[in-house]
Scaffold this motif. Structure first.
Motif: not given
Length: 197
Positions: A179-197
């Motif tokens: 539950n706590a880790i979602w406060s520090v998940i870097n969604f910008e980095e995740a979105e970069k990976r998605l766009v590159e996929a």
């Protein structure tokens, strides 16, 4: 060429109070460094191996330590200081990732619930993943045991559920860590990976 421990993109205390400095230092400097050292040793031994039997005997070490290095290298970039500390962590802005999460799971909250439930279901140690399926062009939740890397999907977000990632702070309460880790998940980095996929 030998593998090296990557630098963190933030200070060790940057993820507090969600992940303590002590955990980050031990996790990065000790655990990840151990995977790097053991991977380098296994690759060197593989290069010197002269028989199929010797090479086969090294497969487990290559998979475990290689996976540990791959997974942790992604994990560090996967995290960022929380928004309340003027960071990017925990903030999912409008864009391709939010659209894909809503298409696959209905909402960010539903995604988090499904992800946490799947990851809590791991017996022993492993990783929870949000991955992109290139065939269906959709996001999927997956888990892997031990240090196995995610191979059947493109990794978008990975969460380490080994005890070394949370035990000093959350003891045996994995749900609180997730539950706590979602406060520090870097969604910008995740979105970069998605766009590159």
């Amino acid at each position: 060429m030998a593998h090296v421990l990557p630098d963190l993109p933030y200070p060790y205390d940057a993820l507090e109070p969600y992940i303590s400095r002590q955990i980050m230092e031990l996790h990065h400097k000790k655990h990840h460094q151990t995977y790097v050292n053991a991977l380098n040793a296994a690759e060197a031994a593989y290069a010197k191996a002269s028989t199929p039997k010797e090479r086969i005997a090294l497969q487990a070490a290559l998979k475990f330590n290689g996976g540990g290095h791959i997974n942790h290298s992604l994990f560090w970039k996967n995290l960022a200081p929380a928004a309340e500390k003027n960071g990017r962590g925990g903030v999912l802005k409008d864009g391709p990732l939010k659209t894909a999460i809503e298409a696959a799971f209905g909402s960010l909250e539903n995604f988090k619930k499904e992800f946490n439930a799947a990851t809590l279901g791991i017996q022993g140690s492993g990783w929870g993943w949000l991955g992109y399926n290139k065939n269906t062009k959709r996001l999927e939740i997956a888990t892997t045991a031990n240090q196995d890397p995610l191979l059947h999907l493109v990794p978008i977000i990975g969460v380490d559920i080994w005890e070394h990632a949370f035990y000093l702070q959350y003891l045996n309460v994995k749900a609180d860590y997730l539950n706590a880790i979602w406060s520090v998940i870097n969604f910008e980095e995740a979105e970069k990976r998605l766009v590159e996929a």
